[in-house]
Write a protein that holds these residues in place. Sequence first.
Motif, PDB file in Angstrom:
ATOM      1  N   LEU A 196       0.832  -1.198   0.000  1.00 19.13           N
ATOM      2  CA  LEU A 196       0.000   0.000   0.000  1.00 19.13           C
ATOM      3  C   LEU A 196       0.865   1.245   0.000  1.00 19.13           C
ATOM      4  CD1 LEU A 196      -2.606  -1.101   2.692  1.00 19.13           C
ATOM      5  CD2 LEU A 196      -2.881  -1.169   0.198  1.00 19.13           C
ATOM      6  N   THR A 197       0.381   2.294  -0.670  1.00 22.52           N
ATOM      7  CA  THR A 197       1.087   3.575  -0.692  1.00 22.52           C
ATOM      8  C   THR A 197       0.170   4.654  -1.246  1.00 22.52           C
ATOM      9  OG1 THR A 197       3.110   4.724  -1.391  1.00 22.52           O
ATOM     10  CG2 THR A 197       2.060   3.305  -3.025  1.00 22.52           C
ATOM     11  N   MET A 198       0.355   5.882  -0.832  1.00 23.10           N
ATOM     12  CA  MET A 198      -0.332   7.050  -1.398  1.00 23.10           C
ATOM     13  C   MET A 198      -1.851   6.872  -1.458  1.00 23.10           C
ATOM     14  SD  MET A 198       2.300   8.069  -4.494  1.00 23.10           S
ATOM     15  CE  MET A 198       3.802   7.086  -4.600  1.00 23.10           C
ATOM     16  N   GLY A 199      -2.422   6.212  -0.477  1.00 20.27           N
ATOM     17  CA  GLY A 199      -3.862   6.015  -0.467  1.00 20.27           C
ATOM     18  C   GLY A 199      -4.364   5.014  -1.477  1.00 20.27           C
ATOM     19  N   THR A 200      -3.453   4.231  -2.054  1.00 25.34           N
ATOM     20  CA  THR A 200      -3.824   3.229  -3.050  1.00 25.34           C
ATOM     21  C   THR A 200      -2.921   2.014  -2.867  1.00 25.34           C
ATOM     22  OG1 THR A 200      -4.236   2.883  -5.424  1.00 25.34           O
ATOM     23  CG2 THR A 200      -2.303   4.192  -4.853  1.00 25.34           C
ATOM     24  N   SER A 201      -2.869   1.154  -3.859  1.00 27.36           N
ATOM     25  CA  SER A 201      -2.040  -0.047  -3.766  1.00 27.36           C
ATOM     26  C   SER A 201      -0.940  -0.011  -4.817  1.00 27.36           C
ATOM     27  CB  SER A 201      -2.894  -1.299  -3.961  1.00 27.36           C
ATOM     28  OG  SER A 201      -3.500  -1.275  -5.245  1.00 27.36           O
ATOM     29  N   TRP A 202       0.091  -0.823  -4.578  1.00 26.65           N
ATOM     30  CA  TRP A 202       1.124  -1.011  -5.592  1.00 26.65           C
ATOM     31  C   TRP A 202       1.322  -2.508  -5.821  1.00 26.65           C
ATOM     32  CZ3 TRP A 202       5.365  -3.976  -4.494  1.00 26.65           C
ATOM     33  CH2 TRP A 202       5.773  -4.091  -3.165  1.00 26.65           C
ATOM     34  N   SER A 203       1.795  -2.849  -7.008  1.00 24.48           N
ATOM     35  CA  SER A 203       2.117  -4.247  -7.295  1.00 24.48           C
ATOM     36  C   SER A 203       3.303  -4.295  -8.241  1.00 24.48           C
ATOM     37  CB  SER A 203       0.917  -4.976  -7.913  1.00 24.48           C
ATOM     38  OG  SER A 203       0.586  -4.419  -9.172  1.00 24.48           O
ATOM     39  N   VAL A 204       4.090  -5.336  -8.088  1.00 23.03           N
ATOM     40  CA  VAL A 204       5.236  -5.567  -8.965  1.00 23.03           C
ATOM     41  C   VAL A 204       5.250  -7.037  -9.336  1.00 23.03           C
ATOM     42  CG1 VAL A 204       7.760  -5.663  -9.119  1.00 23.03           C
ATOM     43  CG2 VAL A 204       6.666  -3.688  -8.048  1.00 23.03           C
ATOM     44  N   ARG A 205       5.375  -7.302 -10.617  1.00 16.82           N
ATOM     45  CA  ARG A 205       5.625  -8.654 -11.112  1.00 16.82           C
ATOM     46  C   ARG A 205       7.015  -8.643 -11.723  1.00 16.82           C
ATOM     47  NH1 ARG A 205       1.557 -10.434 -15.219  1.00 16.82           N
ATOM     48  NH2 ARG A 205       2.223 -12.521 -14.612  1.00 16.82           N
ATOM     49  N   PHE A 249       0.932  17.467  -5.661  1.00 20.93           N
ATOM     50  CA  PHE A 249       1.570  16.588  -6.644  1.00 20.93           C
ATOM     51  C   PHE A 249       0.769  15.309  -6.891  1.00 20.93           C
ATOM     52  CE2 PHE A 249       6.166  18.187  -5.611  1.00 20.93           C
ATOM     53  CZ  PHE A 249       5.893  19.364  -6.283  1.00 20.93           C
ATOM     54  N   SER A 250      -0.514  15.323  -6.533  1.00 23.69           N
ATOM     55  CA  SER A 250      -1.314  14.100  -6.650  1.00 23.69           C
ATOM     56  C   SER A 250      -1.399  13.572  -8.085  1.00 23.69           C
ATOM     57  CB  SER A 250      -2.738  14.342  -6.129  1.00 23.69           C
ATOM     58  OG  SER A 250      -2.718  14.697  -4.769  1.00 23.69           O
ATOM     59  N   SER A 274       3.500  14.156  -0.078  1.00 24.63           N
ATOM     60  CA  SER A 274       2.118  13.879   0.298  1.00 24.63           C
ATOM     61  C   SER A 274       1.430  15.107   0.881  1.00 24.63           C
ATOM     62  CB  SER A 274       2.072  12.746   1.329  1.00 24.63           C
ATOM     63  OG  SER A 274       0.761  12.575   1.820  1.00 24.63           O
ATOM     64  N   THR A 275       0.229  15.408   0.362  1.00 24.47           N
ATOM     65  CA  THR A 275      -0.584  16.464   0.980  1.00 24.47           C
ATOM     66  C   THR A 275      -1.367  15.904   2.165  1.00 24.47           C
ATOM     67  OG1 THR A 275      -2.324  15.985  -0.631  1.00 24.47           O
ATOM     68  CG2 THR A 275      -0.874  17.845  -1.114  1.00 24.47           C
ATOM     69  N   TRP A 276      -1.473  14.588   2.256  1.00 25.21           N
ATOM     70  CA  TRP A 276      -2.197  13.954   3.362  1.00 25.21           C
ATOM     71  C   TRP A 276      -1.335  13.863   4.627  1.00 25.21           C
ATOM     72  CZ3 TRP A 276      -4.079  13.317  -1.436  1.00 25.21           C
ATOM     73  CH2 TRP A 276      -5.463  13.190  -1.588  1.00 25.21           C
ATOM     74  N   SER A 277      -0.006  13.874   4.457  1.00 27.84           N
ATOM     75  CA  SER A 277       0.905  13.762   5.600  1.00 27.84           C
ATOM     76  C   SER A 277       1.329  15.153   6.059  1.00 27.84           C
ATOM     77  CB  SER A 277       2.138  12.942   5.198  1.00 27.84           C
ATOM     78  OG  SER A 277       3.088  12.938   6.231  1.00 27.84           O
ATOM     79  N   SER A 278       1.037  15.479   7.319  1.00 26.63           N
ATOM     80  CA  SER A 278       1.310  16.834   7.813  1.00 26.63           C
ATOM     81  C   SER A 278       2.799  17.123   7.961  1.00 26.63           C
ATOM     82  CB  SER A 278       0.616  17.050   9.165  1.00 26.63           C
ATOM     83  OG  SER A 278       1.096  16.113  10.118  1.00 26.63           O
ATOM     84  N   ASP A 279       3.635  16.069   8.016  1.00 27.74           N
ATOM     85  CA  ASP A 279       5.066  16.308   8.185  1.00 27.74           C
ATOM     86  C   ASP A 279       5.870  16.043   6.905  1.00 27.74           C
ATOM     87  OD1 ASP A 279       4.756  13.592   8.161  1.00 27.74           O
ATOM     88  OD2 ASP A 279       5.901  13.208   9.991  1.00 27.74           O
ATOM     89  N   SER A 280       5.190  15.949   5.761  1.00 26.80           N
ATOM     90  CA  SER A 280       5.921  15.779   4.496  1.00 26.80           C
ATOM     91  C   SER A 280       6.596  17.092   4.116  1.00 26.80           C
ATOM     92  CB  SER A 280       4.966  15.351   3.377  1.00 26.80           C
ATOM     93  OG  SER A 280       4.102  16.419   3.019  1.00 26.80           O
TER      94      SER A 280
END
Length: 335
Positions: free
Chosen positions: A28-37, A168-169, A65-71
């Motif tokens: 999980l990252t950035m409010g969504t998911s990631w995957s790698v094959r 930067f979304s 991140s705009t969601w993270s207050s300490d970014s």
Amino acid sequence: MNRVFIPLNLPQPDPVPADAVVDSLSGLTMGTSWSVRLIRPAGCDLKTMQDGIQRQLDLVVAQMSTWSSDSDLSRYNHAAADSWQVLPEHFLKVLDCALAVAELSGGAYDPSVGPLVNLWGFGPDPKRSERPDDVAIARERQRCGWQRIRIDRARHALLQPGDLYLDFSSIAKGYGVDLVAAYLRSVGAVSYLVEVGGELYGQGVKADGQPWWAGMEHPPAAAGADEHVQSIAALHGVALATSGDYRRYFDDGERRYSHTIDPRTAQPVAHALASVAVLHADCMTADAWATALMVLGDEEGLALALSNGVAALFISRDGEGFRERLTPAMQAMLG
């Protein structure tokens, strides 16, 4: 029915063993998911690779991140007026790409559109179920403007002119894809497909010699509409990013408001264009271009993509169905 896009001038892929196995990782990252094959390089265990991938994506969150207050992004957004903020290299690289697309698109793409994104309920602020009033729209619009951004290259610093709020979304997920791909290259991987929130980058071939095939998103069809042509692309040294008005929205009466905000009007886009898919050498640039073209619509967007040689597929609503238009750069890839 499938339609195949094969990028031109593909580099010769590195060979992989005939018995190579494809491993899958996700998180999980950035409010969504990631995957790698990937086909794992010799000497690399999956846990190490999982942790390495997550580190790349955590870096993007920590800086952008705009969601993270300490970014770093939030630190800049809340800095005092007329202060210079020293910012990390990755942050400035993404900002440079965003500003380049902003200039080329005449401001249809604008990394300072954040106040309007938030006002319309598509940022960290609470979601909306009704249109904001004109006074609020006018107020937040005054805070936007990519031309207000000033960079001190020698100090790696950015001026906060006062109340400027970057977002930067529309580019960070693409950059996350690029960082993960760079990490995989650094540990010796030669064949992989990276995906973050629907944005993709592929490299190399699988054991059967086939590239990583990726389907291009299509807007949901109306009930009873004819089945559409499925477009798939060979991703070898190529990224695919998509922007669509069907991903996030809210309904207010008879009007549907999309999450794609036109910085020039301070309103969600209201044209017939439903989605844009862009193929590009890197995912950060593809991500930004997809958003810019989505804002512009099928006529202005097609003209801009044409003049800049962007490989793009435009899908517009046309009655109960859809109409597709391809730029020459995309048309040239048809297999």
